[in-house]
Design a protein around this motif. Structure first.
Motif, short mmCIF file in Angstrom:
data_model
loop_
_atom_site.label_atom_id
_atom_site.label_comp_id
_atom_site.label_asym_id
_atom_site.label_seq_id
_atom_site.Cartn_x
_atom_site.Cartn_y
_atom_site.Cartn_z
N HIS A 6 -16.58 -46.96 -103.72
CA HIS A 6 -16.43 -47.91 -104.53
C HIS A 6 -17.01 -48.50 -105.99
N CYS A 7 -16.99 -47.67 -106.67
CA CYS A 7 -17.99 -47.84 -108.47
C CYS A 7 -17.20 -47.55 -109.49
N GLU A 92 -7.88 -50.18 -108.36
CA GLU A 92 -8.21 -51.72 -107.22
C GLU A 92 -7.05 -52.53 -107.32
N HIS A 130 -8.63 -55.57 -104.12
CA HIS A 130 -9.31 -57.04 -104.25
C HIS A 130 -8.68 -58.42 -103.83
N HIS A 172 -11.97 -54.65 -100.35
CA HIS A 172 -13.71 -54.12 -101.49
C HIS A 172 -13.92 -55.07 -101.31
N SER A 173 -15.40 -55.39 -101.13
CA SER A 173 -16.14 -56.26 -101.57
C SER A 173 -16.24 -57.73 -100.74
N THR A 194 -20.58 -54.86 -99.65
CA THR A 194 -21.82 -54.79 -100.73
C THR A 194 -22.56 -54.69 -101.27
N ASP A 222 -19.74 -50.98 -105.83
CA ASP A 222 -19.07 -51.49 -107.00
C ASP A 222 -19.67 -51.50 -108.64
#
Length: 275
Positions: A6-7, A92, A130, A172-173, A194, A222
């Motif tokens: 994820h970036c 996302e 998210h 995510h994160s 993350t 991220d």
């Protein structure tokens, strides 16, 4: 070999040195980079970058705080992007109660999340989720609502013997509590880790990560946000995923090599890109 799952390499913060950033990532041992979309335009940008680099892949979707750019026309256009060979996920997507306070706006987030989950079902691609709580607390209404939505979706997947039932996606994160993480694992989701896991004041987060199976973790930067120690305060980039791997290795009392091997294998299983 490492994977940054994820970036946001399409962001303008990388405009001046994007190729150098990608080169540093590859030199660090990052073999795959996943760029998620936040709306139609950024999803298109993610695909363009993915098409230009063998190591880069794209996801497409509408982020819960970017729904001012959502329309039926835009959603229809986004769905057509799913046929591109480098598109490997929907995201996302999710809910965000930190920035969105009004009940009506939150209801819109939930509705559009459900529509995007159905979209993922139709194209058989996993989701990148998210979630952010109001006031950034560990547990609250966002966790309750999200797990409820994902549980209902997963039940339908199981009833249909859908392939996504075994590997529906990643939170995510992750910034929730242990109970929320375990609920997600029960639905076969992965947990994204993350940069904040490296922060001095993040012992509670590390305790949660310690109690989760290594094979259910994914590592992600991220970028350009959430820069890990020792570069905290600077722009984040995919090469820094190595610091997250090091911290997870410390937490799980293993080696960076084992973390890299396990998380890279998990990412390949989830996103179906081989390796």
């Amino acid at each position: 070999m490492l994977t940054d799952t994820h970036c946001h390499l399409d962001f303008n913060k990388f405009d001046e040195d994007r190729e150098s950033v990608i080169k540093r990532a590859l030199e660090t041992g990052v073999e795959r980079i996943l760029i998620p979309g936040l709306d139609l335009e950024s999803s298109q940008a993610a695909i363009r970058l993915a098409a230009s680099h063998p190591a880069i892949h794209a996801a497409i979707g509408f982020h819960p705080t970017d729904l001012d750019k959502f329309s039926e026309k835009a959603f229809e256009a986004l769905q057509k992007l799913s046929t591109h060979p480098k598109v490997i996920a929907v995201g996302e997507i999710g809910i965000d109660y930190y920035w969105v306070k009004e009940r009506e706006e939150r209801a819109v987030q939930v509705e559009i999340l459900k529509r995007q989950l159905d979209f993922a079902t139709s194209i058989k691609k996993p989701v990148i989720i998210h979630m952010r709580e109001e006031e950034d607390v560990w547990f609250g209404q966002a966790s309750i609502d999200l797990i409820g939505i994902l549980r209902e979706w997963h039940q339908r997947l199981v009833a249909e013997s859908h392939p996504l039932a075994e590997k529906p996606g990643v939170l995510h994160s992750f910034n929730g509590n242990l109970e929320t993480a375990q609920n997600a694992l029960d639905l076969n989701f992965y947990i994204g880790v993350t940069g904040p896991v490296t922060y001095k004041n993040a012992e509670e987060k590390r305790q949660i990560i310690r109690q989760l199976p290594l094979e259910r973790l994914l590592i992600e930067t991220d970028s350009p946000f959430l820069t890990p120690v020792p570069h905290r305060g600077k722009r984040n980039e995919p090469a820094f995923v190595a610091y997250i791997a090091d911290k997870i290795a410390e937490i799980h009392m293993t080696t960076r090599e084992q973390v890299a091997k396990t998380t890279t294998s998990s990412a390949a299983r989830l996103f179906g890109w081989g390796g």
